[in-house]
Design a protein around this motif. Structure first.
Motif, PDB file in Angstrom:
ATOM      1  N   TYR A   6     -22.983 -74.669  55.307  1.00 46.83           N
ATOM      2  CA  TYR A   6     -22.279 -75.004  55.177  1.00 46.83           C
ATOM      3  C   TYR A   6     -22.574 -76.673  53.413  1.00 46.83           C
ATOM      4  O   TYR A   6     -22.708 -77.801  54.063  1.00 46.83           O
ATOM      5  CB  TYR A   6     -21.026 -75.083  55.095  1.00 46.83           C
ATOM      6  N   GLU A   7     -21.757 -76.367  52.282  1.00 46.06           N
ATOM      7  CA  GLU A   7     -21.929 -77.841  51.097  1.00 46.06           C
ATOM      8  C   GLU A   7     -21.135 -78.545  52.310  1.00 46.06           C
ATOM      9  O   GLU A   7     -19.450 -77.881  52.565  1.00 46.06           O
ATOM     10  CB  GLU A   7     -21.279 -76.919  50.049  1.00 46.06           C
ATOM     11  N   TRP A  10     -17.522 -77.938  52.363  1.00 48.81           N
ATOM     12  CA  TRP A  10     -16.298 -76.889  52.725  1.00 48.81           C
ATOM     13  C   TRP A  10     -16.772 -76.959  54.076  1.00 48.81           C
ATOM     14  O   TRP A  10     -16.421 -76.355  54.405  1.00 48.81           O
ATOM     15  CB  TRP A  10     -17.863 -75.411  51.988  1.00 48.81           C
ATOM     16  N   THR A  55     -15.084 -65.321  45.374  1.00 52.63           N
ATOM     17  CA  THR A  55     -16.307 -65.865  47.032  1.00 52.63           C
ATOM     18  C   THR A  55     -17.144 -65.360  47.450  1.00 52.63           C
ATOM     19  O   THR A  55     -17.363 -64.360  47.833  1.00 52.63           O
ATOM     20  CB  THR A  55     -15.726 -66.643  48.118  1.00 52.63           C
ATOM     21  N   SER A  67     -31.298 -73.081  42.337  1.00 58.41           N
ATOM     22  CA  SER A  67     -29.906 -74.262  41.896  1.00 58.41           C
ATOM     23  C   SER A  67     -29.495 -72.831  40.656  1.00 58.41           C
ATOM     24  O   SER A  67     -30.965 -72.205  40.068  1.00 58.41           O
ATOM     25  CB  SER A  67     -30.182 -75.732  41.644  1.00 58.41           C
ATOM     26  N   ILE A  89     -24.380 -75.098  38.709  1.00 51.73           N
ATOM     27  CA  ILE A  89     -23.872 -76.154  39.038  1.00 51.73           C
ATOM     28  C   ILE A  89     -24.372 -77.400  39.537  1.00 51.73           C
ATOM     29  O   ILE A  89     -25.898 -77.067  40.729  1.00 51.73           O
ATOM     30  CB  ILE A  89     -23.225 -74.878  40.598  1.00 51.73           C
ATOM     31  N   LEU A  92     -24.587 -78.235  44.049  1.00 55.14           N
ATOM     32  CA  LEU A  92     -25.469 -77.230  44.933  1.00 55.14           C
ATOM     33  C   LEU A  92     -26.950 -76.606  44.375  1.00 55.14           C
ATOM     34  O   LEU A  92     -27.348 -76.051  43.657  1.00 55.14           O
ATOM     35  CB  LEU A  92     -24.032 -76.442  44.256  1.00 55.14           C
ATOM     36  N   MET A 100     -25.503 -69.870  51.322  1.00 57.13           N
ATOM     37  CA  MET A 100     -24.221 -70.585  51.447  1.00 57.13           C
ATOM     38  C   MET A 100     -23.290 -69.629  51.091  1.00 57.13           C
ATOM     39  O   MET A 100     -23.119 -69.520  49.727  1.00 57.13           O
ATOM     40  CB  MET A 100     -24.738 -71.990  51.011  1.00 57.13           C
ATOM     41  N   TRP A 102     -20.246 -69.738  48.681  1.00 54.35           N
ATOM     42  CA  TRP A 102     -19.842 -70.676  47.446  1.00 54.35           C
ATOM     43  C   TRP A 102     -18.748 -69.641  46.537  1.00 54.35           C
ATOM     44  O   TRP A 102     -18.955 -68.491  46.302  1.00 54.35           O
ATOM     45  CB  TRP A 102     -21.114 -70.876  46.917  1.00 54.35           C
TER      46      TRP A 102
END
Length: 128
Positions: A6-7, A10, A55, A67, A89, A92, A100, A102
């Motif tokens: 997870y970022e 998040w 999402t 990326s 992004i 990210l 992941m 997003w």
């Protein structure tokens, strides 16, 4: 072996219910199926600005970090183009063999038709 990450923002803000859904979907979709980078849909919604939020879990099945740099992505429902936009992004980067969640935000001007918000999917126009 594919792992779920997870970022940071998040990880802090994600409700337990959503985390459970994401982890369940990841377990079902963590095998590549011959794609280098793939999207698994989670949910879609409209925000208060009229933007479309889609999402997904982004799966990077490659051996290299990935990326989004001016990547043309479209949102399709029932084979009908609903929205298209280019995404860069900078915050990210998805590490090798990592998945992941997003949210892609399609601005109002990128909408081609009103979304039904059902059975939609992201398509990467110039697939990796």
């Amino acid at each position: 072996m594919q792992r779920l990450q997870y970022e940071a923002s998040w990880d802090k803000a994600l409700p337990a219910k959503d985390r459970e859904i994401i982890e369940g979907v990841f377990q079902e979709t963590k095998l590549s199926g011959n794609q280098a980078v793939a999207f698994t849909p989670l949910w879609q919604a409209m925000n208060y600005k009229g933007e479309l939020l889609v999402t997904v879990i982004v799966h990077n099945f490659t051996d290299n970090p990935f990326s989004f740099q001016m990547e043309p992505i479209r949102y399709v429902e029932n084979s009908e183009l609903v929205a298209a936009n280019e995404f860069t992004i900078p915050a990210l980067t998805i590490e090798a063999e990592t998945s992941m969640p997003w949210a892609f935000i399609f601005p109002v001007e990128s909408l081609k038709t009103q979304p039904a918000l059902e059975d939609g999917r992201l398509e990467w126009i110039n697939a990796y």
